[in-house]
Design an enzyme around this catalytic site. Structure first.
Site, PDB file in Angstrom:
ATOM      1  N   LYS A 117       1.015  -1.255  -0.176  1.00  0.00           N
ATOM      2  CA  LYS A 117      -0.070   0.132   0.043  1.00  0.00           C
ATOM      3  C   LYS A 117       0.608   1.333  -0.103  1.00  0.00           C
ATOM      4  O   LYS A 117       1.789   2.201   0.623  1.00  0.00           O
ATOM      5  CB  LYS A 117      -1.020  -0.125   1.252  1.00  0.00           C
ATOM      6  N   GLY A 153       6.328   6.135   8.207  1.00  0.00           N
ATOM      7  CA  GLY A 153       5.994   7.714   8.334  1.00  0.00           C
ATOM      8  C   GLY A 153       6.057   7.720   9.486  1.00  0.00           C
ATOM      9  O   GLY A 153       7.524   8.358   9.676  1.00  0.00           O
ATOM     10  N   SER A 154       5.365   8.935   9.391  1.00  0.00           N
ATOM     11  CA  SER A 154       4.978   9.118  10.852  1.00  0.00           C
ATOM     12  C   SER A 154       5.101   8.247  11.959  1.00  0.00           C
ATOM     13  O   SER A 154       4.478   6.967  12.153  1.00  0.00           O
ATOM     14  CB  SER A 154       4.043  10.289  10.818  1.00  0.00           C
ATOM     15  N   GLY A 206       2.870   5.196  13.154  1.00  0.00           N
ATOM     16  CA  GLY A 206       3.473   4.443  13.622  1.00  0.00           C
ATOM     17  C   GLY A 206       2.904   4.022  15.242  1.00  0.00           C
ATOM     18  O   GLY A 206       3.207   2.504  15.168  1.00  0.00           O
ATOM     19  N   GLU A 233       9.463   2.063  10.769  1.00  0.00           N
ATOM     20  CA  GLU A 233      10.475   3.476  10.370  1.00  0.00           C
ATOM     21  C   GLU A 233      10.370   4.927  10.585  1.00  0.00           C
ATOM     22  O   GLU A 233       9.027   5.476   9.971  1.00  0.00           O
ATOM     23  CB  GLU A 233      11.627   3.761   9.255  1.00  0.00           C
ATOM     24  N   CYS A 236      13.599  11.706   6.196  1.00  0.00           N
ATOM     25  CA  CYS A 236      13.910  11.231   7.905  1.00  0.00           C
ATOM     26  C   CYS A 236      14.916  11.753   8.379  1.00  0.00           C
ATOM     27  O   CYS A 236      15.586  11.305   9.640  1.00  0.00           O
ATOM     28  CB  CYS A 236      12.787   9.444   7.871  1.00  0.00           C
ATOM     29  N   GLN A 252       1.307  19.632   4.097  1.00  0.00           N
ATOM     30  CA  GLN A 252       2.655  19.549   4.626  1.00  0.00           C
ATOM     31  C   GLN A 252       3.506  21.409   4.768  1.00  0.00           C
ATOM     32  O   GLN A 252       4.071  21.030   5.026  1.00  0.00           O
ATOM     33  CB  GLN A 252       3.502  18.400   3.203  1.00  0.00           C
ATOM     34  N   GLU A 289       9.266  17.095  14.344  1.00  0.00           N
ATOM     35  CA  GLU A 289      10.366  17.004  13.139  1.00  0.00           C
ATOM     36  C   GLU A 289       9.392  17.651  12.796  1.00  0.00           C
ATOM     37  O   GLU A 289       7.710  17.721  11.869  1.00  0.00           O
ATOM     38  CB  GLU A 289       9.677  15.762  12.702  1.00  0.00           C
TER      39      GLU A 289
HETATM   40  P1  ADP Z   1       3.394  10.979   6.149  1.00  0.00           P
HETATM   41  O1  ADP Z   1       2.029  10.979   5.049  1.00  0.00           O
HETATM   42  O2  ADP Z   1       3.928  12.132   6.289  1.00  0.00           O
HETATM   43  O3  ADP Z   1       4.832  10.149   5.300  1.00  0.00           O
HETATM   44  P2  ADP Z   1       1.581   8.821   7.550  1.00  0.00           P
HETATM   45  O4  ADP Z   1       2.077   8.488   8.636  1.00  0.00           O
HETATM   46  O5  ADP Z   1       0.574   9.860   7.486  1.00  0.00           O
HETATM   47  O6  ADP Z   1       3.132  10.003   7.104  1.00  0.00           O
HETATM   48  O7  ADP Z   1       2.000   7.824   6.299  1.00  0.00           O
HETATM   49  C1  ADP Z   1       1.959   7.264   5.788  1.00  0.00           C
HETATM   50  C2  ADP Z   1       1.640   5.965   5.900  1.00  0.00           C
HETATM   51  O8  ADP Z   1       1.108   5.130   6.445  1.00  0.00           O
HETATM   52  C3  ADP Z   1       0.613   6.662   4.061  1.00  0.00           C
HETATM   53  O9  ADP Z   1       0.744   4.975   3.586  1.00  0.00           O
HETATM   54  C4  ADP Z   1      -0.191   6.233   4.944  1.00  0.00           C
HETATM   55  O10 ADP Z   1      -2.182   6.107   4.502  1.00  0.00           O
HETATM   56  C5  ADP Z   1      -0.599   5.186   5.525  1.00  0.00           C
HETATM   57  N1  ADP Z   1      -1.178   5.116   7.007  1.00  0.00           N
HETATM   58  C6  ADP Z   1      -1.543   6.297   7.585  1.00  0.00           C
HETATM   59  N2  ADP Z   1      -2.737   5.994   8.627  1.00  0.00           N
HETATM   60  C7  ADP Z   1      -2.796   4.803   8.576  1.00  0.00           C
HETATM   61  C8  ADP Z   1      -3.081   3.277  10.028  1.00  0.00           C
HETATM   62  N3  ADP Z   1      -4.362   4.266  10.568  1.00  0.00           N
HETATM   63  N4  ADP Z   1      -3.039   2.531   8.916  1.00  0.00           N
HETATM   64  C9  ADP Z   1      -2.237   2.515   8.284  1.00  0.00           C
HETATM   65  N5  ADP Z   1      -2.104   2.593   8.037  1.00  0.00           N
HETATM   66  C10 ADP Z   1      -1.887   4.071   7.734  1.00  0.00           C
END
Ligand code: ADP
Length: 481
Positions: free
Chosen positions: A170, A223-224, A228, A248, A282, A329, A383
Site C-alpha cells: 500500500k 511514515g510518521s 507508527g 521507521e 527522515c 505539508q 520533526e
Molecule cells: P506521512 O504522510 O507524513 O508520510 P503517515 O504516517 O501519515 O506519514 O503515512 C505513512 C503511510 O501510512 C501512508 O501510506 C498512509 O496512508 C499510511 N497510514 C496512515 N494512517 C494509517 C493507519 N491508521 N493505518 C495504516 N496505515 C496508515
C-alpha cells in the site's frame, strides 16, 4: 485510470483520485484507483494462497525475477525519474538518483537469494546436531510514505520477495504513480499470480485492513511517528497471532560543526542534509549544532550559499530545491516557521512562500535557516519535515555531543571536524543508528543497514544483509542419527 493489481489481475478501485503535480497544480499526473477494505482483503487472500508457491521457488527463479526488475528500473531511469519528480516534487537529478537506487536494491536482493544459507552446529548432547535455517514469514504488508515513492517500496518489496514472502503493498495516497510503475514492472516478472499485490488507497481503509488481518504475518511501515504507534498497537491488539512489525519513523537529526571543521565541507553537508529533497527526508539535518569559534563564519557562509539555491519546478534543470509535496505539508512547514519566531528564534534567511514560479502555481517554500535557537524549542524537538533548519550555538565539543543526543529521536547524525580524535569520540558516542563523519546526514548506500534508535525506529534494520532479520523467521532443528 491506473488500477490496482490483485491476484494477478488489474482491477478497478472502489473510488479513484487524481495525482497532482506539486510544481504545477494544474497538471494532473493521472487518475489512480483507490481500494476499500474489501479489496484489501481480496489482495491478502491472494497473497496468502500464492505464498507457498513462491516459497517453493528455487533461488535461481527468485534471482531471475528480481534481477529482471532491477534491470528494467535501471534502463528506464530517466522516464521513471521524470514521473517521480512530477508527482513528488524532488528535482529531476534527485529523482533519477532515487530510481537508480531502487534498481540497485533489486539487484542486491537478487544476489541475496543465491547467498541464503544456514548454520550447522554440534549439539551439547552426544550424537545430536543442530541446524539453524531461515524461512519466509508469510504474507508481508508494506505501508510506505510519500517522500521516497520508489526507493522505499523497493527496499521493502525486494527483500520480502527475495526471502520467499508474498506481498501486499500500500503506497502513500499522494504518490501512486511511481508505485504503479513499479507494480507494472513486477507484474511481468513471472511471479506466481498473487505473490505481489498493489493496493492503492487510504491508510484508514487499506492500511488498517492490512494491520487487522491475521493472514498478514508481518507489517513493515515507514511514515510518521503517530501512525507508527497506531501500526504497533494494531499489530499487537488484533485477533489471532500478533504481526511481526518494523517501524521507521521520524528524525531530528543533528549535524555537529566543530571549531576545527573545514568550513566548505561543513556548509556543503548542512545545505545538502537540511535542504536537498526539499528537506523532506527522515535523515535530514534539522539541528545544526555549531561550536562558538566557528559559529559566525558558518552562519554567514550558510546564508551566502542559501542565496544561490533556486526554488522552482522540480523538472526544470535550473532548480536546486523543488516544491513541498502538497498543501498539508506546506501548512505544517509554515506553522513551524511561525512557532520558531514566537519561540524567539531569528530567521537568518528564507521562509517565504511563493504561490507561483514562472507562472506555475505550486507549493514553493524558500529554505529557511533559524539562528539564536536552543535545543528546548519546539522547532528543535519536533520533526518539521520541510526545508527548515536551526542553528544551535554551543560552547565546545562536549556540549555539542550532549545537545546532539538530547532528543527523542536517533536515526542519523553527523559531525564535521578535521580531528581524528574528535571524529572517533563522536563516532563512538552519538546515539543514532547512522553516523556520518564529514558527510551529510542524509544520503545512504543501498547495500548496508538503514535504521535508527529511540523514537525513530522499532524492530530490525532495513536493507543489506540485515534485512533478513525481518523478512525471515528462524527455525532450529535438532537431528539425532
Ligand atoms: P506521512 O504522510 O507524513 O508520510 P503517515 O504516517 O501519515 O506519514 O503515512 C505513512 C503511510 O501510512 C501512508 O501510506 C498512509 O496512508 C499510511 N497510514 C496512515 N494512517 C494509517 C493507519 N491508521 N493505518 C495504516 N496505515 C496508515
Amino acid at each position: 485510470m491506473k488500477r490496482n493489481h490483485i491476484a494477478g489481475e488489474w482491477v478497478d478501485g472502489a473510488t479513484a483520485a487524481d495525482n497532482i503535480n506539486p510544481s504545477d497544480t494544474r497538471d494532473v499526473v493521472g487518475l489512480y484507483a483507490r481500494a476499500d477494505a474489501g479489496q484489501a482483503a481480496e489482495a491478502i487472500a491472494a497473497a496468502h494462497a500464492a505464498q507457498p508457491l513462491w516459497a517453493a521457488s528455487t533461488p535461481q527463479q527468485r534471482f531471475d525475477a528480481l534481477d529482471a526488475v532491477g534491470s528494467e528500473i535501471l534502463a528506464r531511469r530517466d522516464e521513471l525519474g521524470d514521473l517521480l519528480a512530477r508527482e513528488e516534487g524532488k528535482t529531476l537529478a534527485e529523482a533519477v538518483g532515487e530510481v537508480v537506487r531502487a534498481g540497485q536494491i533489486f539487484k542486491f536482493f537478487a544476489g541475496e537469494t543465491l547467498r541464503a544459507g544456514g548454520e550447522l552446529l554440534a549439539s551439547t548432547r552426544p550424537g545430536l546436531s543442530v541446524e539453524i535455517t531461515r524461512e519466509p514469514v508469510g504474507v508481508v504488508g508494506i505501508i510506505t510514505p510519500w517522500n521516497f515513492p520508489i526507493a522505499i517500496p523497493a527496499w521493502k518489496i525486494a527483500p520480502a520477495l527475495a526471502h520467499g514472502n508474498a506481498v501486499v503493498f500500500k503506497p502513500a495516497e499522494n504518490v501512486p504513480a511511481s508505485a504503479w510503475a513499479l507494480a507494472e514492472i513486477l507484474s511481468r516478472a513471472n511471479l506466481p499470480a498473487g505473490t505481489f499485490n498493489l493496493v492503492m488507497g487510504r491508510g484508514r481503509d487499506v492500511g488498517e485492513a492490512l494491520l487487522n488481518d491475521a493472514r498478514v504475518s508481518a507489517v513493515t511501515f515507514t511514515g510518521s511517528e503517530a501512525t507508527g504507534r497506531k501500526v504497533a498497537q494494531a499489530c499487537i491488539g488484533r485477533r489471532g497471532p500478533m504481526a511481526k512489525f518494523q517501524l521507521e519513523m521520524g528524525g531530528k537529526n543533528p549535524l555537529v560543526v566543530l571549531d576545527d571543521a573545514d568550513l566548505d565541507v561543513a556548509v556543503n553537508c548542512a545545505i545538502h542534509g537540511a535542504f536537498f529533497s526539499t528537506g523532506q527526508r527522515c535523515t535530514a539535518s534539522s539541528r545544526l549544532i555549531v561550536t562558538e569559534g566557528i559559529h559566525d563564519r558558518f552562519v554567514a557562509a550558510m546564508v551566502e550559499r542559501m542565496k544561490t539555491l533556486v526554488v522552482g519546478d522540480a523538472r526544470d534543470a535550473r532548480t536546486s530545491i523543488g516544491p513541498v509535496v502538497d498543501a498539508v505539508q506546506l501548512q505544517q512547514d509554515t506553522d513551524y516557521i511561525d512557532i520558531g519566531r514566537r519561540e524567539g528564534a531569528r530567521l537568518a534567511f528564507g521562509g517565504d512562500v511563493r504561490e507561483t514560479v514562472d507562472g506555475k502555481p505550486g507549493f514553493y517554500l524558500q529554505p529557511a535557516l533559524f539562528v539564536d535557537t536552543h535545543n528546548g524549542m519546539r522547532i528543535n524537538r519536533e520533526e518539521i519535515f520541510g526545508p527548515v533548519a536551526s542553528v544551535i550555538r554551543v560552547r565546545d565539543a562536549e556540549a555539542a555531543l550532549a545537545t546532539a543526543n538530547d532528543t527523542e529521536f536517533g536515526l542519523s547524525s553527523g559531525v564535521c571536524t578535521t580531528s581524528l580524535k574528535l571524529a572517533a569520540h563522536f563516532k563512538r558516542h552519538l546515539q543514532a543508528g547512522m553516523v556520518m563523519v564529514n558527510a551529510p546526514t542524509a544520503g545512504v548506500d543501498p547495500h548496508v543497514p538503514f535504521g535508527g534508535r529511540k523514537g525513530s525506529s522499532h524492530g530490525p534494520r532495513e536493507q543489506g544483509r540485515h534485512a533478513a532479520e525481518f523478512y525471515t523467521t528462524v527455525k532450529t532443528t535438532y537431528v539425532a542419527p
